[in-house]
Design an enzyme around this catalytic site. Structure first.
Site, PDB file in Angstrom:
ATOM      1  N   MET A 108      38.874  44.835  51.849  1.00 24.69           N
ATOM      2  CA  MET A 108      37.986  43.712  51.540  1.00 24.69           C
ATOM      3  C   MET A 108      38.675  42.792  50.529  1.00 24.69           C
ATOM      4  O   MET A 108      38.021  42.044  49.804  1.00 24.69           O
ATOM      5  CB  MET A 108      36.650  44.223  51.009  1.00 24.69           C
ATOM      6  CG  MET A 108      35.917  45.060  52.062  1.00 24.69           C
ATOM      7  SD  MET A 108      34.134  45.106  51.867  1.00 24.69           S
ATOM      8  CE  MET A 108      33.988  45.929  50.310  1.00 24.69           C
ATOM      9  N   GLY A 109      40.015  42.881  50.472  1.00 23.97           N
ATOM     10  CA  GLY A 109      40.769  41.990  49.586  1.00 23.97           C
ATOM     11  C   GLY A 109      40.673  42.381  48.130  1.00 23.97           C
ATOM     12  O   GLY A 109      40.332  43.526  47.811  1.00 23.97           O
ATOM     13  N   LEU A 126      43.215  42.704  46.178  1.00 27.39           N
ATOM     14  CA  LEU A 126      44.140  43.830  46.357  1.00 27.39           C
ATOM     15  C   LEU A 126      44.754  44.301  45.038  1.00 27.39           C
ATOM     16  O   LEU A 126      45.002  43.508  44.145  1.00 27.39           O
ATOM     17  CB  LEU A 126      45.255  43.413  47.327  1.00 27.39           C
ATOM     18  CG  LEU A 126      44.777  42.917  48.693  1.00 27.39           C
ATOM     19  CD1 LEU A 126      45.963  42.432  49.523  1.00 27.39           C
ATOM     20  CD2 LEU A 126      44.017  44.015  49.438  1.00 27.39           C
ATOM     21  N   HIS A 186      45.840  49.554  47.245  1.00 29.89           N
ATOM     22  CA  HIS A 186      45.952  48.995  48.602  1.00 29.89           C
ATOM     23  C   HIS A 186      47.415  48.968  49.036  1.00 29.89           C
ATOM     24  O   HIS A 186      47.745  49.187  50.209  1.00 29.89           O
ATOM     25  CB  HIS A 186      45.407  47.562  48.646  1.00 29.89           C
ATOM     26  CG  HIS A 186      43.938  47.450  48.399  1.00 29.89           C
ATOM     27  ND1 HIS A 186      43.429  46.895  47.249  1.00 29.89           N
ATOM     28  CD2 HIS A 186      42.873  47.804  49.153  1.00 29.89           C
ATOM     29  CE1 HIS A 186      42.111  46.915  47.299  1.00 29.89           C
ATOM     30  NE2 HIS A 186      41.745  47.464  48.441  1.00 29.89           N
ATOM     31  N   SER A 195      40.286  50.179  41.468  1.00 32.83           N
ATOM     32  CA  SER A 195      39.225  49.655  42.319  1.00 32.83           C
ATOM     33  C   SER A 195      39.155  48.156  42.109  1.00 32.83           C
ATOM     34  O   SER A 195      39.384  47.665  40.987  1.00 32.83           O
ATOM     35  CB  SER A 195      37.887  50.296  41.911  1.00 32.83           C
ATOM     36  OG  SER A 195      36.819  49.502  42.383  1.00 32.83           O
TER      37      SER A 195
HETATM   38  O1  PAF Z   1      37.008  50.382  51.912  1.00 32.87           O
HETATM   39  C1  PAF Z   1      36.781  49.180  52.135  1.00 32.87           C
HETATM   40  O2  PAF Z   1      37.339  48.293  51.497  1.00 32.87           O
HETATM   41  C2  PAF Z   1      35.781  48.788  53.212  1.00 32.87           C
HETATM   42  O3  PAF Z   1      34.716  49.677  53.249  1.00 32.87           O
HETATM   43  C3  PAF Z   1      36.415  48.638  54.616  1.00 32.87           C
HETATM   44  C4  PAF Z   1      36.968  49.958  55.121  1.00 32.87           C
HETATM   45  C5  PAF Z   1      37.519  47.599  54.565  1.00 32.87           C
HETATM   46  C6  PAF Z   1      35.361  48.167  55.622  1.00 32.87           C
HETATM   47  O4  PAF Z   1      34.832  46.931  55.276  1.00 32.87           O
END
Ligand code: PAF
Length: 284
Positions: free
Chosen positions: A30-31, A33, A37, A186
């Site tokens: 969901m960006g 980052l 990630h 996070s």
């Molecule tokens: O973990 C996340 O960021 C979200 O739940 C995902 C897997 C991208 C789905 O929107």
């Protein structure tokens, strides 16, 4: 790096790679980052030929509209990071692309795995996650997909969906990346005030205490949870959403401290909801 927002364009590029016999790794995000990630990207790059990342703040998985409205968005920084890390393609759809108004919504769920933890305290959350992730799997046709283990329940729910619906892909869990003091990385951490960031460090310290008390011979699960709860609640701006001990496969509450247990928590520090978990092996 290719950046695509359109589904037909995405399918065309993936078709080309498939015809060339290249394998595809997919990292849904969901960006906003961070290094966690980037661990997904690095693992994908080691294991597949082409790495796709999706960046999409999925409205259907937010049970709290305020949380959705406040979710941090940093698209330019995100794209820069992806480029630096060697992501091959970023899929950046708009909401109307993923959820056209003409379509009748579908609901997927894995009831057993959603009964506890975030499934209990965030009703509708995993239905939203399964809806978007299944769509993204169909669009990106990955051979392997990478999920952070900080969201352990999400990892289990997605794995179960892939198994149940015979998606031809492998789900790989990537270990949680942590800050120096042990706080799990996070996207939400940027919303913590300086004081709340300090309070959040009670979370990794609680996991350390959990292991210490187990090694010290604690056998009573109820007492163990109470000790950990009391420790967390020394943080005045901290509120516990849940603190649960479940089995790591079926995510059902454990009644005895034996074998492997998943200690999973969700807390609010100020307004910010943070989750974390660790698998702990109980000595026999
Ligand atoms: O973990 C996340 O960021 C979200 O739940 C995902 C897997 C991208 C789905 O929107």
């Amino acid at each position: 790096m290719i950046v695509i927002s359109d589904i037909l364009e995405l399918k065309k590029q993936i078709g080309e790679w498939k015809r060339e016999g290249l394998s595809i790794g997919f990292c849904p995000t969901m960006g906003s980052l961070h290094a966690g990630h980037m661990d997904l990207v690095e693992t994908s790059k080691n294991e597949t030929d082409k790495t796709i990342m999706s960046i999409f703040v999925n409205p259907t998985q937010f049970n709290d509209p305020k949380d959705f409205a406040q979710y941090p968005i940093k698209t330019d920084d995100d794209l820069r990071l992806c480029e630096e890390k060697g992501v091959d393609l970023v899929f950046l759809p708009e909401v109307k692309t993923m959820y056209p108004e003409t379509k009748t919504p579908i609901s997927l769920s894995i009831p057993e795995l959603q009964k506890h933890l975030c499934g209990r305290t965030r009703p509708g959350h995993f239905e939203g996650v399964l809806q978007i992730v299944s769509k993204l799997f169909h669009l990106t046709e990955p051979n392997k997909t990478f999920f952070g283990l900080k969201d352990y329940q999400q990892y289990r729910v997605i794995s179960a969906m892939v198994e149940n619906l015979n998606f031809p892909l492998e789900v790989i869990g990537v270990p949680t990346r942590r800050e120096k003091d042990g706080l799990a990385m996070s996207s939400r951490n940027v919303r913590l005030s300086e004081k709340d960031r300090e309070t959040a460090s009670l979370i990794p310290r609680m996991f350390a205490l959990a292991k210490k008390t187990i090694l010290g011979g604690e056998k009573d699960i109820r007492l163990w949870k109470e000790i950990l709860r009391d420790f967390l609640l020394t943080g005045s701006s901290l509120r516990i959403d849940y603190l649960e001990v479940v089995d790591p496969i079926h995510l059902q509450p454990k009644e005895r401290l034996e074998g492997e247990v998943l200690l999973a928590i969700a807390v609010f520090v100020g307004e910010v909801r943070l989750i974390d978990n660790q698998i702990i092996t109980i000595p026999s």
